[in-house]
Design a protein around this motif. Structure first.
Motif, PDB file in Angstrom:
ATOM      1  N   ALA A 195       0.812  -1.224   0.000  1.00  0.00           N
ATOM      2  CA  ALA A 195       0.000   0.000   0.000  1.00  0.00           C
ATOM      3  C   ALA A 195       0.839   1.264   0.000  1.00  0.00           C
ATOM      4  N   THR A 196       2.033   1.236   0.607  1.00  0.00           N
ATOM      5  CA  THR A 196       2.875   2.432   0.697  1.00  0.00           C
ATOM      6  C   THR A 196       4.335   2.185   0.329  1.00  0.00           C
ATOM      7  N   ARG A 197       4.708   0.916   0.067  1.00  0.00           N
ATOM      8  CA  ARG A 197       6.094   0.499  -0.141  1.00  0.00           C
ATOM      9  C   ARG A 197       6.914   0.532   1.152  1.00  0.00           C
ATOM     10  N   THR A 198       6.265   0.740   2.275  1.00  0.00           N
ATOM     11  CA  THR A 198       6.924   0.652   3.569  1.00  0.00           C
ATOM     12  C   THR A 198       6.136  -0.308   4.445  1.00  0.00           C
ATOM     13  N   GLN A 199       6.792  -0.927   5.427  1.00  0.00           N
ATOM     14  CA  GLN A 199       6.151  -1.931   6.256  1.00  0.00           C
ATOM     15  C   GLN A 199       5.166  -1.311   7.240  1.00  0.00           C
ATOM     16  N   GLN A 200       4.021  -1.980   7.422  1.00  0.00           N
ATOM     17  CA  GLN A 200       3.027  -1.549   8.407  1.00  0.00           C
ATOM     18  C   GLN A 200       2.029  -2.688   8.626  1.00  0.00           C
ATOM     19  N   GLU A 201       1.311  -2.618   9.746  1.00  0.00           N
ATOM     20  CA  GLU A 201       0.279  -3.611  10.005  1.00  0.00           C
ATOM     21  C   GLU A 201      -0.898  -3.389   9.067  1.00  0.00           C
ATOM     22  N   ILE A 202      -1.529  -4.486   8.651  1.00  0.00           N
ATOM     23  CA  ILE A 202      -2.596  -4.388   7.662  1.00  0.00           C
ATOM     24  C   ILE A 202      -3.784  -3.579   8.188  1.00  0.00           C
ATOM     25  N   ALA A 203      -4.033  -3.617   9.503  1.00  0.00           N
ATOM     26  CA  ALA A 203      -5.150  -2.859  10.074  1.00  0.00           C
ATOM     27  C   ALA A 203      -4.947  -1.361   9.913  1.00  0.00           C
ATOM     28  N   GLN A 204      -3.696  -0.897   9.843  1.00  0.00           N
ATOM     29  CA  GLN A 204      -3.393   0.520   9.726  1.00  0.00           C
ATOM     30  C   GLN A 204      -3.016   0.927   8.307  1.00  0.00           C
ATOM     31  N   ALA A 205      -3.018  -0.002   7.366  1.00  0.00           N
ATOM     32  CA  ALA A 205      -2.609   0.300   5.997  1.00  0.00           C
ATOM     33  C   ALA A 205      -3.622   1.234   5.336  1.00  0.00           C
ATOM     34  N   PRO A 206      -3.147   2.216   4.551  1.00  0.00           N
ATOM     35  CA  PRO A 206      -4.054   3.161   3.882  1.00  0.00           C
ATOM     36  C   PRO A 206      -4.642   2.585   2.596  1.00  0.00           C
ATOM     37  N   ALA A 207      -5.340   1.477   2.724  1.00  0.00           N
ATOM     38  CA  ALA A 207      -5.965   0.814   1.580  1.00  0.00           C
ATOM     39  C   ALA A 207      -6.767  -0.365   2.087  1.00  0.00           C
ATOM     40  N   SER A 208      -7.700  -0.850   1.274  1.00  0.00           N
ATOM     41  CA  SER A 208      -8.402  -2.099   1.569  1.00  0.00           C
ATOM     42  C   SER A 208      -7.534  -3.243   1.073  1.00  0.00           C
ATOM     43  N   MET A 209      -7.119  -4.114   1.992  1.00  0.00           N
ATOM     44  CA  MET A 209      -6.161  -5.149   1.632  1.00  0.00           C
ATOM     45  C   MET A 209      -6.571  -6.503   2.203  1.00  0.00           C
ATOM     46  N   SER A 210      -6.058  -7.552   1.588  1.00  0.00           N
ATOM     47  CA  SER A 210      -6.142  -8.900   2.134  1.00  0.00           C
ATOM     48  C   SER A 210      -4.859  -9.623   1.781  1.00  0.00           C
ATOM     49  N   VAL A 211      -4.581 -10.698   2.506  1.00  0.00           N
ATOM     50  CA  VAL A 211      -3.336 -11.441   2.337  1.00  0.00           C
ATOM     51  C   VAL A 211      -3.647 -12.932   2.238  1.00  0.00           C
ATOM     52  N   VAL A 212      -3.008 -13.599   1.279  1.00  0.00           N
ATOM     53  CA  VAL A 212      -3.056 -15.057   1.170  1.00  0.00           C
ATOM     54  C   VAL A 212      -1.644 -15.564   1.450  1.00  0.00           C
ATOM     55  N   THR A 213      -1.508 -16.490   2.382  1.00  0.00           N
ATOM     56  CA  THR A 213      -0.179 -16.967   2.761  1.00  0.00           C
ATOM     57  C   THR A 213       0.247 -18.170   1.926  1.00  0.00           C
ATOM     58  N   GLY A 214       1.561 -18.340   1.813  1.00  0.00           N
ATOM     59  CA  GLY A 214       2.098 -19.472   1.085  1.00  0.00           C
ATOM     60  C   GLY A 214       1.688 -20.816   1.652  1.00  0.00           C
ATOM     61  N   PRO A 215       1.794 -21.026   2.995  1.00  0.00           N
ATOM     62  CA  PRO A 215       1.358 -22.310   3.550  1.00  0.00           C
ATOM     63  C   PRO A 215      -0.086 -22.645   3.222  1.00  0.00           C
ATOM     64  N   GLU A 216      -0.951 -21.631   3.169  1.00  0.00           N
ATOM     65  CA  GLU A 216      -2.351 -21.871   2.804  1.00  0.00           C
ATOM     66  C   GLU A 216      -2.461 -22.358   1.360  1.00  0.00           C
ATOM     67  N   LEU A 217      -1.681 -21.752   0.442  1.00  0.00           N
ATOM     68  CA  LEU A 217      -1.729 -22.138  -0.968  1.00  0.00           C
ATOM     69  C   LEU A 217      -1.191 -23.538  -1.186  1.00  0.00           C
ATOM     70  N   ARG A 218      -0.193 -23.927  -0.397  1.00  0.00           N
ATOM     71  CA  ARG A 218       0.448 -25.221  -0.616  1.00  0.00           C
ATOM     72  C   ARG A 218      -0.384 -26.392  -0.117  1.00  0.00           C
ATOM     73  N   ARG A 219      -1.578 -26.118   0.378  1.00  0.00           N
ATOM     74  CA  ARG A 219      -2.473 -27.195   0.801  1.00  0.00           C
ATOM     75  C   ARG A 219      -3.290 -27.755  -0.353  1.00  0.00           C
ATOM     76  N   ARG A 220      -3.258 -27.116  -1.516  1.00  0.00           N
ATOM     77  CA  ARG A 220      -4.101 -27.552  -2.618  1.00  0.00           C
ATOM     78  C   ARG A 220      -3.400 -27.272  -3.944  1.00  0.00           C
ATOM     79  N   PRO A 221      -3.824 -27.914  -5.043  1.00  0.00           N
ATOM     80  CA  PRO A 221      -3.184 -27.678  -6.342  1.00  0.00           C
ATOM     81  C   PRO A 221      -3.591 -26.320  -6.920  1.00  0.00           C
TER      82      PRO A 221
END
Length: 627
Positions: free
Chosen positions: A18-44
């Protein structure tokens, strides 16, 4: 996985897009969501469309030739900017029709997380970011040597459509805190499926891809990092299809796609701030083949060269000022673009961003990007976003911004001409095109309680100058009709997003989201096509035994409008369910199994007007190993 779930529920996931700098998603200046790698590796997962299909505000739509794209909040897939570690990749859809080549750059084994920004970000990233940004963040094992392997096999309930994935990654420090390397490779395939309506045609194309990457980093001194890398991919597609002429001819259509990206960067952290400089070059080549004497699409070679730099200054407590510049050269070799068969354009940009933090009360982010394009001069993309935390746990957010999309080299070329729609008409370029623009507004609120959160966001996108083709000569005469690109449409897309997550137990997580979209074509006073009004996603994750997890996912895609000629047709909504289970056989080896599309929903059996086919029910099984 439990730590990841707790971070997601509490809004403490760290994001950078959202800003190119690190921050917690709750405080990010945008509507965001995150998908993690371990979650993706559970399925094809074959590509980003499958990886993100359960994310809030996203729907998967057809782009032609059995391929799919990603729509954010009812916007076109062509208005989505895809990044890998913050680097743009070659935008294949800009100069090639019916392609999804941008969606398969990184396999799941190499993904740390995928950050999704819903809303325009041209203020930071320039053209193409009208709808939002998808940023794939790759893994960097730096504290110890790590090795991972993943094998998944899918079996479709029906003829064809079986999938295979085999991937491996190894990486870590060579010299502690100084030098390291990470490398990965993947082979994946999917067999073609046969149309039940016409067995001589493919409902889904066959895919076979081999890809790999090597990245090395060097830390010459504390706070300084140099990184170089090379990624390559070879992607083959094949399907059976038929011509649209009066005497149909069945033939095989093949695409051979090779991609590569070479990149290098320097990042330096100082007491007063941070400096980053990068250079990277992306190449995409496509060769097309067709049998039965059918004329193939001409070969295409697209090259993007980008050099950018930014400086972030900690001017004083609670303030970060970022200044940056970017040079991008876009080159295209294609015999249809002009008589020379090639063209190029330089994009140059300056950007500024100021982040004000009010301690625990919130933050204000303002900025703008100034892009120069030879065809239409300077474009300004301003943005302002405010987050407030009036009481602990409650986050109020809102912002406005403007974004743009530059016309492609083909669209702007006076000499561009190509035959389309099986010979029904030709399309020519238009050097007088203006850029597409989007002025967006967003207002939302979220509350983070102990083990749960709820959020709601209102949004509106006002789009102008959308590029379409219209008939300009010999209309409706097959083989003689000529169409040209023009800026004709205005559109307004407004709606609301609701989301929530709850962890009643440390071993149990429940999440859901709902999106309503009202997509209106203002120019023609009608609904935009292929934009479902309602969509909902839900997921249950349960660690039912130590080392054993089961996930149940579902999504509902509501009714949408499709046009047959000038007639509007409403297609029914549908729901899709999937489930997976994983069990740790040992401390390092995990067994995975599951089923996608549990109830074998087949859109093609409901209506031939759906723009892509669901493959039906697929069972899968696999093994994952981590050392």
């Amino acid at each position: 996985m439990r730590n990841e779930r707790r971070a997601a529920v509490s809004g403490r996931e760290i994001v950078v897009t959202a800003t190119r700098t690190q921050q917690e998603i709750a405080q990010a200046p945008a509507s965001m969501s995150v998908v993690t790698g371990p979650e993706l590796r559970r399925r094809p997962v074959q590509d980003l469309a499958e990886a993100l299909e359960n994310e809030p505000g996203l729907t998967i739509n057809g782009v032609g030739m059995t391929r799919r794209g990603i729509s954010i909040r009812g916007m076109s897939n062509e208005h989505l900017l895809t990044l890998v570690d913050g680097r743009r990749i070659t935008d294949s859809s800009a100069n090639m029709a019916h392609v999804d080549f941008d969606l398969g750059w990184v396999p799941s084994i190499a993904i740390d997380r995928i950050e999704v920004v819903r809303g325009p970000l041209s203020a930071l990233y320039g053209s193409e970011a009208l709808a939002g940004v998808v940023n794939v963040i790759t893994r960097r094992p730096e504290t110890r040597l790590e090795a991972s392997a993943l094998a998944l096999q899918g079996f479709r309930d029906g003829k064809g459509g079986d999938t295979s994935q085999l991937s491996a990654m190894v990486g870590g420090p060579i010299i502690e805190d100084t030098l390291g390397v990470v490398a990965w490779g993947e082979y994946r395939r999917r067999s073609r499926t046969t149309s039940e309506a016409d067995p001589l045609q493919s409902e889904l194309e066959a895919r076979e891809a081999l890809s790999g990457s090597v990245i090395a980093w060097w830390k010459p001194a504390p706070g300084h990092r140099i990184e170089i890398g090379q990624a390559v991919s070879d992607d083959d597609r094949a399907r059976d299809t038929v011509t649209t002429g009066t005497v149909p001819v069945y033939y095989e259509y093949q695409d051979h796609v090779t991609r590569a990206q070479t990149h290098g960067s320097y990042t330096g952290t100082f007491d007063w701030g941070e400096v980053q400089a990068r250079v990277y070059r992306s190449v995409l080549e496509r060769d097309n083949e067709r049998d039965r004497n059918q004329t193939p699409t001409q070969p295409t070679r697209a090259v993007d060269f980008v050099a950018d730099a930014r400086v972030t200054l900690n001017a004083f407590a609670g303030n970060k000022l970022t200044l940056g510049a970017e040079h991008r050269n876009e080159f295209l070799r294609d015999s249809t673009i002009n008589t020379a068969g090639e063209d190029s354009v330089n994009h140059d940009a300056l950007f500024v961003q100021d982040e004000w933090s009010f301690g625990g009360l919130g933050s204000l982010t303002v900025g703008s990007r100034f892009d120069h394009h030879p065809a239409y001069g300077w474009q300004t993309s301003p943005r302002a976003y405010l987050t407030l935390t009036p009481v602990e746990g409650l986050v109020l957010r809102g912002g406005a911004g403007k974004a743009f999309k530059a016309p492609s080299l083909k669209q702007l070329s006076l000499g561009y001409i190509t035959v389309a729609a099986g010979g029904r008409f030709i399309i020519t370029g238009n050097p007088d095109l203006k850029p597409e623009t989007n002025t967006a507004y967003e207002l939302g609120a979220a509350y983070y309680g102990k083990g749960w959160h709820l959020g709601a966001t209102l949004f509106q996108n006002d789009l102008k100058g959308l590029v379409q083709t219209i008939c300009v000569e010999s209309c409706s005469i097959r083989g003689q009709e000529r169409r040209a690109y023009v800026n004709v449409d205005k559109a307004r897309i407004r709606g609301v997003e609701l989301s929530g997550e709850w962890m009643p137990l440390e071993s149990l997580s429940l999440s859901a989201s709902y999106t309503y979209v009202d997509p209106q074509d203002i120019s023609n006073d009608q609904s935009l096509a292929e934009r479902p009004n309602h969509s909902a996603k839900w997921k249950v994750a349960w660690d039912f035994l130590p080392g054993s997890t089961v996930n149940l996912r579902g999504r509902y895609i509501g009714r949408q409008t499709i046009y047959s000629g000038t007639t509007a047709i409403r297609l029914d909504g549908y729901d899709l369910w999937s489930a997976d289970v994983s069990h740790d056989l040992t401390e390092r080896v995990t067994l995975k199994a599951g089923v996608d599309n549990v109830f074998r929903k087949r859109l093609a059996e409901t209506s031939a007007l759906y723009t892509y086919a669901e493959p039906g029910r697929v069972f899968f099984v696999g093994l994952g190993a981590n050392f």
